[in-house]
Motif scaffolding. Structure first.
Motif, short mmCIF file in Angstrom:
data_model
loop_
_atom_site.label_atom_id
_atom_site.label_comp_id
_atom_site.label_asym_id
_atom_site.label_seq_id
_atom_site.Cartn_x
_atom_site.Cartn_y
_atom_site.Cartn_z
N ASN A 43 0.94 -1.02 -0.01
CA ASN A 43 0.01 -0.05 -0.06
C ASN A 43 0.70 1.38 -0.18
OD1 ASN A 43 -3.48 -0.60 0.62
ND2 ASN A 43 -1.92 -2.19 1.16
N GLU A 44 1.90 1.22 0.54
CA GLU A 44 2.91 2.50 0.71
C GLU A 44 3.63 2.66 -0.71
OE1 GLU A 44 4.16 1.59 5.53
OE2 GLU A 44 5.36 0.84 3.66
N TRP A 45 3.99 1.71 -1.26
CA TRP A 45 4.33 1.94 -2.59
C TRP A 45 3.53 2.53 -3.48
CZ3 TRP A 45 9.04 1.50 -1.18
CH2 TRP A 45 9.55 0.53 -0.49
N ILE A 46 2.24 2.35 -3.33
CA ILE A 46 1.27 2.71 -4.37
C ILE A 46 1.13 4.39 -3.97
CG2 ILE A 46 -1.51 3.13 -4.75
CD1 ILE A 46 -1.42 -0.13 -3.96
N ALA A 47 1.10 4.60 -2.36
CA ALA A 47 0.90 6.00 -2.17
C ALA A 47 2.14 6.89 -2.45
CB ALA A 47 0.65 5.94 -0.75
N ILE A 48 3.43 6.20 -2.53
CA ILE A 48 4.47 7.08 -2.85
C ILE A 48 4.50 7.32 -4.08
CG2 ILE A 48 7.21 6.69 -3.02
CD1 ILE A 48 6.88 5.06 -0.62
N ALA A 49 4.23 6.50 -5.22
CA ALA A 49 4.05 6.81 -6.65
C ALA A 49 2.88 7.92 -6.96
CB ALA A 49 3.88 5.63 -7.37
N LEU A 50 1.88 7.55 -6.31
CA LEU A 50 0.64 8.43 -6.32
C LEU A 50 1.15 10.14 -5.78
CD1 LEU A 50 -2.57 6.33 -5.62
CD2 LEU A 50 -1.53 7.29 -8.00
N TYR A 80 -5.36 11.38 -6.71
CA TYR A 80 -3.81 10.91 -6.16
C TYR A 80 -3.61 11.16 -4.84
CZ TYR A 80 -2.95 10.57 -11.15
OH TYR A 80 -2.72 10.25 -12.39
N LEU A 81 -3.98 12.40 -4.29
CA LEU A 81 -3.91 12.74 -2.83
C LEU A 81 -4.92 12.25 -1.96
CD1 LEU A 81 -2.68 14.51 -0.77
CD2 LEU A 81 -4.55 16.46 -1.32
N GLU A 82 -6.13 12.10 -2.49
CA GLU A 82 -7.16 11.43 -1.65
C GLU A 82 -7.00 9.93 -1.39
OE1 GLU A 82 -9.51 12.90 0.00
OE2 GLU A 82 -8.47 14.85 -0.74
N THR A 83 -6.35 9.08 -2.44
CA THR A 83 -6.15 7.69 -2.29
C THR A 83 -4.98 7.63 -1.56
OG1 THR A 83 -6.91 7.23 -4.49
CG2 THR A 83 -5.35 5.71 -3.65
N SER A 84 -3.94 8.50 -1.53
CA SER A 84 -2.71 8.40 -0.56
C SER A 84 -3.16 8.50 0.97
CB SER A 84 -1.76 9.37 -1.00
OG SER A 84 -1.35 9.22 -2.34
N LYS A 85 -4.12 9.45 1.07
CA LYS A 85 -4.56 9.63 2.46
C LYS A 85 -5.30 8.45 2.82
CE LYS A 85 -5.67 14.73 2.30
NZ LYS A 85 -6.70 15.91 2.15
N LEU A 123 8.04 8.07 4.20
CA LEU A 123 7.98 8.76 2.99
C LEU A 123 6.48 9.21 2.80
CD1 LEU A 123 10.41 6.85 0.62
CD2 LEU A 123 10.38 8.80 1.57
N VAL A 124 5.38 8.07 2.78
CA VAL A 124 4.29 8.35 2.78
C VAL A 124 3.83 9.68 3.55
CG1 VAL A 124 1.76 7.75 2.88
CG2 VAL A 124 3.73 6.08 1.90
N ALA A 125 4.13 9.65 4.77
CA ALA A 125 3.70 10.92 5.61
C ALA A 125 4.18 11.91 5.41
CB ALA A 125 4.27 10.25 7.21
N LEU A 126 5.62 12.03 4.85
CA LEU A 126 6.36 13.25 4.62
C LEU A 126 5.75 13.98 3.26
CD1 LEU A 126 10.18 12.28 5.30
CD2 LEU A 126 8.63 13.83 6.51
N ARG A 127 5.30 12.86 2.38
CA ARG A 127 4.68 13.65 1.22
C ARG A 127 3.37 14.30 1.41
NH1 ARG A 127 8.91 14.66 -1.88
NH2 ARG A 127 9.76 13.16 -3.17
#
Length: 358
Positions: A124-131, A143-148, A186-190
């Protein structure tokens, strides 16, 4: 005489590398993309196959993990050619892995309609990093909403056993891994950079400190995991763990201006090259190495030390020369995998973008 021959050999290798760099990586990018969509893409379903071997695939579509690699490669392709659309097609497949089950929605390891399966926090994290990389380019709100959404799922995998940190697999409380904590940072920082919400930065700083305290090895790179509750360390060393922690350190420096984080990143970069680049090559796992490259490129944005990237360039050129078959597939084994093609697609796209820098 031996000294003269050595100098001539080094000059020849340097010239060959320069020619490859001058020519760029357009041919590699085009060939790998063509192979993926000719061999690994199942057009009727919009899904992808794990390998190019029917027996190996066992009638199933790919696990989610290779698709996360393809998603990142798709972002790098769009970075090179903003008018082209690559992400949407991959996300159409990834959305078929979406599971809304409690305690929070997320993406499971296999296609939902084909199999009820476990969910891995790192997938799941790799998806959010790419998005989030894509969001920084496009400001596409989805992209932002999916990452949240993914971040909320990640929080279900955190507890204070061993003092903090994220587990690797949902429901499996046996280990906390660098591969689930580095990318979580990385997800949290982005998300912090995009929203300026303090809770994201607080999470990133806390998890970075926990990971460094528990999993940084004496050689300066990161161990794989800590077992729960025994606190036994799995001492395996992988390139991608160094990559996420290096990139995290640089981003923390960029945000906080705390020089300690930049020192961490530089130390990790020096240790990683020493640990992993042996006899003129990186370890065989292309995708692990692609994640390591992300860390070095993040550091390069700050210190502009291009020489630090030369061993990556040399290895990428070597792979295309030595580990590509006559059909243009990369990989040392006879069965070719989607994740290998996707990883090298990302690497060549990133190196192409680096080469195009003014």
């Amino acid at each position: 005489m031996k000294r003269i021959c050595s100098i001539l050999l080094l000059t020849t290798l340097s010239a060959a590398s320069s020619v490859a760099q001058t020519a760029g990586y357009k041919a590699q990018i085009s060939q790998l993309d063509k192979n993926i969509y000719t061999v690994f893409y199942d057009k009727p379903t919009g899904l992808y196959l794990e390998t190019n071997n029917v027996a190996e695939n066992k009638g199933q579509h790919s696990y989610l993990w290779p698709l996360t690699a393809l998603l990142q490669a798709a972002n790098e392709q769009e970075s090179l050619a903003p008018g082209k659309q690559h992400i949407a097609q991959v996300m159409k497949a990834i959305n078929q892995y979406y599971s809304g089950r409690a305690p929070a929605p997320g993406y499971q390891a296999m296609v939902v309609k084909e199999k009820a399966d476990t969910r891995f926090y790192d997938d799941n994290e790799w998806i959010a990093i790419a998005l989030m990389d894509a969001y920084n380019r496009t400001h596409n709100q989805q992209y932002l909403e999916t990452s949240k959404l993914i971040y909320r799922f990640l929080l279900t995998g955190y507890d204070e056993a061993t003092g903090g940190g994220f587990y690797w697999e949902e429901g499996n409380l046996k280990s906390k891994n660098t591969c689930s904590n580095g990318p979580a940072i990385l997800v949290a920082l982005r998300l912090y950079q995009a929203t300026k919400q303090q809770n994201y930065l607080d999470t990133a700083i806390k998890v970075y400190s926990w990971t460094k305290r528990n999993l940084l090895s004496p050689t300066g790179v990161y161990f794989d995991n800590i077992r729960v509750p025994s606190l036994k360390i799995d001492s395996a060393l992988y390139t991608y763990n160094a990559g996420t922690m290096m990139q995290s350190a640089v981003l923390l420096y960029n945000i906080t201006r705390n020089n300690a984080y930049l020192t961490d990143a530089i130390n990790l970069a020096n240790a990683s090259e020493k640990q992993f680049y042996r006899n003129g090559k990186l370890p065989d796992n292309y995708w692990f190495n692609a994640v390591l490259l992300r860390g070095y490129l993040e550091l390069y944005k700050v210190d502009k030390n291009k020489q630090r990237l030369q061993f990556f360039i040399n290895d990428a050129n070597r792979i295309w020369k030595e580990e590509k078959d006559d059909r243009g597939f990369v990989g040392r084994k006879s069965v070719k995998t989607l994740i290998d093609q996707s990883a090298m697609l990302e690497i060549y796209a990133r190196l192409q973008e680096l080469q195009l820098e003014k």
